[in-house]
Design an enzyme around this catalytic site. Structure first.
Site, short mmCIF file in Angstrom:
data_model
loop_
_atom_site.label_atom_id
_atom_site.label_comp_id
_atom_site.label_asym_id
_atom_site.label_seq_id
_atom_site.Cartn_x
_atom_site.Cartn_y
_atom_site.Cartn_z
N GLU A 166 0.86 -1.04 0.15
CA GLU A 166 -0.05 0.11 0.02
C GLU A 166 0.88 1.38 -0.01
O GLU A 166 0.86 2.11 1.02
CB GLU A 166 -1.03 0.06 1.36
N GLU A 366 -5.16 -8.48 0.01
CA GLU A 366 -6.07 -7.99 1.22
C GLU A 366 -7.67 -7.90 0.77
O GLU A 366 -7.72 -7.12 -0.05
CB GLU A 366 -5.54 -6.74 2.07
C1 FCB Z 1 -4.57 -1.99 5.11
C2 FCB Z 1 -3.36 -2.31 5.82
C3 FCB Z 1 -3.21 -3.44 6.81
C4 FCB Z 1 -4.38 -3.58 7.75
C5 FCB Z 1 -5.73 -3.21 7.10
C6 FCB Z 1 -7.04 -3.06 7.62
O1 FCB Z 1 -4.56 -0.72 4.61
O2 FCB Z 1 -2.41 -2.86 4.70
O3 FCB Z 1 -1.96 -3.43 7.42
O4 FCB Z 1 -4.43 -2.17 8.56
O5 FCB Z 1 -5.72 -2.28 6.14
#
Ligand code: FCB
Length: 460
Positions: A166, A366
């Protein structure tokens, strides 16, 4: 009829080092910017930190056994750079590397495929002190040396390496902070190192983070085994068309390419988009010869972190062809202030990335949500809202695959409840509940659902 995923689709879970490991000074680890940031009063809710977190550093064997029992097929974790290079560069620390060798061996024995992220925001404090972190090229170059070293030492065991997690989050929230409306008032959200740079300086940080990624890809290719696969994990800005008319879909495609102008677009095209650059006015990065070649280095996969749509769009008769649609204040949310609910993002994200750039492989690196989880009288955790969310998200992802997006696996955020940055420990994202007093782990309803879904390769 259960929705079945393609053969070989990976059912995974994700975590990151600072959020779970604890033991910030064990075995020669150097301090990271998160160790420092958490010490400043007011930065983290309830003054919490990742000093202990879920004590994974000492409990990784039983944690991996639990993942195996839940049927986890792939596990995305991150390597803490200051465990390996306590000063960010210079002499490596063998004991730090040894922890990850033991973790990976344990995963392999459990039949779980490891995906290692090299940078999930815990920059060595020394690089912050010496170079202002990602404000200078020295940090990008040190990152590439660290990436090459890890590839040399671990690529006999780890085939899949994720460079940076990210870009947008740690750069824009770490070096400027973002304003967000929370409960009727505007709050400023920062991540470490908690700076407030001017737009021109911020543009340079964005560029140097991209450069770090590109140089790392090159270093991994040079020093890792030939079969090593490498890619980033970006929280892609997803544009959702308000309705799926051909004109609105074309508008969403154009909006996605533009909105991802700082990171994903240049990584996948090897150049900044000219309209995006023009819109930055004076605030464009200084680009040196060779930078764009590194930034556009060919990738083996693209990792997408998707939780929510960034924007709703509709077609507009103009040169750019799209206009944003205001989000209604009553739009439903999940438990985090930023978490607008719309599973369609899991369809449009991969689908439009595929339309725009045709990557060979996409992973959902994610996806998940926070919920107010508590142990019931019998020790159960009935996270019905998370279950609703995950089922809907996976249904949308299934549809993206059916429409041709080459999504080869999904990693739920997160395997365990953990330290959620400035939100502290109480913002629970895990499929497994953690009692922070006793460190007892309890699989939630969603973990049992995961287990059945992974076993049948379908949405249970
Ligand atoms: C993302 C992050 C991760 C976690 C999730 C909820 O932005 O990469 O570390 O905090 O959100």
């Amino acid at each position: 009829m259960p929705l079945r995923f393609p053969e070989g689709f990976l059912w995974g879970m994700a975590t990151s080092a600072y959020q779970i490991e604890g033991s910030p000074a064990a075995d020669g680890k150097g301090p990271s910017i998160w160790d420092s940031f958490c010490k400043v009063p007011g930065n983290i809710r309830n003054g919490e930190s990742g000093d202990v977190a879920i004590d994974h550093y000492h409990r990784f064997q039983s944690d991996v056994a639990l993942l195996r029992d839940l049927g986890v097929e792939a596990y995305r974790f991150s390597i803490s750079w200051p465990r390996i290079f306590p000063d960010g560069d210079g002499e490596p620390n063998p004991a730090g590397l040894d922890f990850y060798i033991r973790l990976v061996d344990c995963l392999l024995e459990a039949g779980i495929r490891p995906f290692a992220t090299l940078y999930h925001w815990d920059l060595p404090q020394s690089l912050q002190d010496r170079f202002g972190g990602w404000q200078r090229r020295e940090t990008a170059e040190a990152f590439a040396r660290y990436a090459g070293y890890v590839a040399r030492k671990l690529s006999d065991r780890v085939r899949d390496i994720i460079t940076i997690n990210e870009f947008r989050s740690f750069v824009d929230m770490g070096y400027r902070g973002v304003e967000m409306a929370v409960g009727g008032r505007t709050v400023r959200i920062s991540l470490a190192p908690g700076l407030a740079l001017e737009p021109k300086a911020l543009a340079q940080v964005r560029h140097l983070a991209l450069l770090g990624h590109g140089l790392a890809v090159q270093a991994i290719r040079a020093e890792g085994r030939a079969e090593t696969r490498v890619g980033p994990a970006e929280n892609v800005e997803v544009a959702v068309p308000v309705s799926a008319t051909p004109a609105n879909i074309a508008a969403a495609r154009a909006a996605m390419r533009y909105l991802n102008g700082p990171f994903l677009t240049p990584m996948l095209e090897g150049a900044y988009d000219s309209a995006w650059l023009a819109a930055q006015g004076e605030n464009t990065p200084e680009v040196q010869p060779g930078d764009m070649e590194a930034i556009g280095a060919p990738l083996d996969f693209v990792g997408l972190n998707i939780y929510r749509p960034a924007i709703y769009v509709m077609a507009e008769e103009s040169a750019r062809g799209w206009q944003p649609v205001r989000i209604n204040p009553s739009h439903p949310k999940m438990d985090s202030a930023w978490h607008l609910l719309d599973p369609e993002a899991l369809y449009w994200g991969p689908r439009l990335v595929h339309d725009l750039w045709q990557p060979e492989i996409i992973y959902l690196t994610e996806n998940g949500c926070a919920a107010k989880d508590a142990l019931g009288a019998e020790g159960e955790v009935h996270d019905t809202d998370r279950l609703m969310y995950l089922r809907a998200a996976m249904t949308a992802l299934h549809r993206a695959i059916a429409d041709g997006a080459p999504v080869a696996g999904n990693f739920f955020w997160s395997a365990f409840d953990n330290f959620e940055w400035t939100d502290g420990l109480q913002r629970r994202f895990g499929l497994v509940h953690v009692d922070y007093e006793t460190q007892v782990r309890t699989p939630k309803l969603s973990a049992h659902w995961f287990c059945e879904s992974a076993r049948t390769n379908s949405i249970a």
